[in-house]
Design an enzyme around this catalytic site. Structure first.
Site, PDB file in Angstrom:
ATOM      1  N   TYR A 130       1.490   6.118  -6.936  1.00 59.15           N
ATOM      2  CA  TYR A 130       2.591   5.740  -6.275  1.00 59.15           C
ATOM      3  C   TYR A 130       3.327   4.598  -6.630  1.00 59.15           C
ATOM      4  O   TYR A 130       4.676   4.654  -6.872  1.00 59.15           O
ATOM      5  CB  TYR A 130       2.364   5.968  -4.748  1.00 59.15           C
ATOM      6  CG  TYR A 130       3.608   5.838  -3.781  1.00 59.15           C
ATOM      7  CD1 TYR A 130       4.794   6.654  -3.806  1.00 59.15           C
ATOM      8  CD2 TYR A 130       3.766   4.553  -3.355  1.00 59.15           C
ATOM      9  CE1 TYR A 130       5.773   6.254  -3.192  1.00 59.15           C
ATOM     10  CE2 TYR A 130       5.067   4.098  -2.398  1.00 59.15           C
ATOM     11  CZ  TYR A 130       5.969   5.012  -2.484  1.00 59.15           C
ATOM     12  OH  TYR A 130       7.061   4.763  -1.720  1.00 59.15           O
ATOM     13  N   GLU A 137       9.232   8.684   5.419  1.00 54.82           N
ATOM     14  CA  GLU A 137       9.529   7.681   5.872  1.00 54.82           C
ATOM     15  C   GLU A 137       9.752   7.455   7.410  1.00 54.82           C
ATOM     16  O   GLU A 137       9.162   6.688   8.135  1.00 54.82           O
ATOM     17  CB  GLU A 137      10.908   6.658   5.460  1.00 54.82           C
ATOM     18  CG  GLU A 137      10.836   6.464   3.746  1.00 54.82           C
ATOM     19  CD  GLU A 137       9.822   5.170   3.407  1.00 54.82           C
ATOM     20  OE1 GLU A 137       9.112   4.638   4.557  1.00 54.82           O
ATOM     21  OE2 GLU A 137       9.404   4.993   2.628  1.00 54.82           O
ATOM     22  N   TRP A 196       1.903   3.371   5.306  1.00 54.73           N
ATOM     23  CA  TRP A 196       2.373   4.353   4.244  1.00 54.73           C
ATOM     24  C   TRP A 196       1.081   5.127   3.492  1.00 54.73           C
ATOM     25  O   TRP A 196       1.344   6.595   3.360  1.00 54.73           O
ATOM     26  CB  TRP A 196       3.120   3.572   3.266  1.00 54.73           C
ATOM     27  CG  TRP A 196       3.513   4.606   1.968  1.00 54.73           C
ATOM     28  CD1 TRP A 196       2.991   4.491   0.836  1.00 54.73           C
ATOM     29  CD2 TRP A 196       4.435   5.546   2.416  1.00 54.73           C
ATOM     30  NE1 TRP A 196       3.778   5.556   0.126  1.00 54.73           N
ATOM     31  CE2 TRP A 196       4.834   5.978   1.058  1.00 54.73           C
ATOM     32  CE3 TRP A 196       5.210   6.000   3.596  1.00 54.73           C
ATOM     33  CZ2 TRP A 196       5.635   7.114   0.799  1.00 54.73           C
ATOM     34  CZ3 TRP A 196       6.258   6.972   3.262  1.00 54.73           C
ATOM     35  CH2 TRP A 196       6.303   7.430   1.911  1.00 54.73           C
TER      36      TRP A 196
END
Length: 185
Positions: free
Chosen positions: A17, A39, A47
């Site tokens: 990522y 988000e 995350w």
């Protein structure tokens, strides 16, 4: 290979990522919608939690097809609340549906959501000169102004801190730290 200090060594999905997505300027509305949904679900969580459920989110939210998500109703909310593969927060699920509807409103007004989104940074990434984790701000004025505008337009779960994280993810802000191989400029 030097990376940003938040990229955990040994976590291949997270490293991929960082290396391939985070901070890359994004203009595709479908991918932008995906990041906004993810988000918003990340708010208050890590995350990493969202990243490891991303494929499940993709399936549950119909490939992040904004028009399909905008048509979700009570049955879809009930289905998603029971889906152990995603974060089962009823408020965030309803926010994703609401935000899809507002996203389409912005597409109608501006032609694309991307055009609207990038206007908050003058069409070019903001480049910060960060060295360590303590140098990262919680938010920036552009994220605060954009969050205020989105709230006035009816968006939910997209406050200044969440939007700043989104801006970093989609390349509106280049926050790769000095020394990171992904840093440009």
């Amino acid at each position: 290979m030097n990376r940003c200090p938040w990229a955990p060594i040994g976590d291949e999905l997270y490293l991929r990522y960082h290396d391939e997505e985070w901070g890359v300027p994004l203009h595709d509305d479908r991918k932008i919608f995906e990041f906004l949904v993810l988000e918003a679900f990340q708010a208050g969580l890590s995350w990493r939690t969202v990243l490891y459920k991303r494929e499940n989110f993709r399936r549950a939210f119909k490939g992040f097809d904004v028009k399909k998500v905008a048509r979700f109703g009570a049955r879809d909310v009930a289905r998603l609340v029971k889906d152990a593969g995603i974060i089962r927060h009823r408020g965030k699920i309803k926010a994703a549906i609401n935000n899809a509807q507002r996203f389409i409103d912005i597409q109608k007004e501006f032609g694309t959501f991307s055009r609207y989104m990038w206007s908050w940074v003058g069409g070019q990434p903001i480049v910060h000169r960060l060295k360590t984790m303590k140098d990262f701000p919680v938010t920036i004025p552009e994220a605060q102004a954009w969050a205020k505008d989105l709230k006035q337009r009816g968006f939910l779960f997209l406050g200044p801190t969440t939007l700043y994280a989104h801006m970093q993810a989609v390349g509106m802000v280049n926050d790769h730290t000095r020394g990171c191989f992904r840093r440009a400029g």
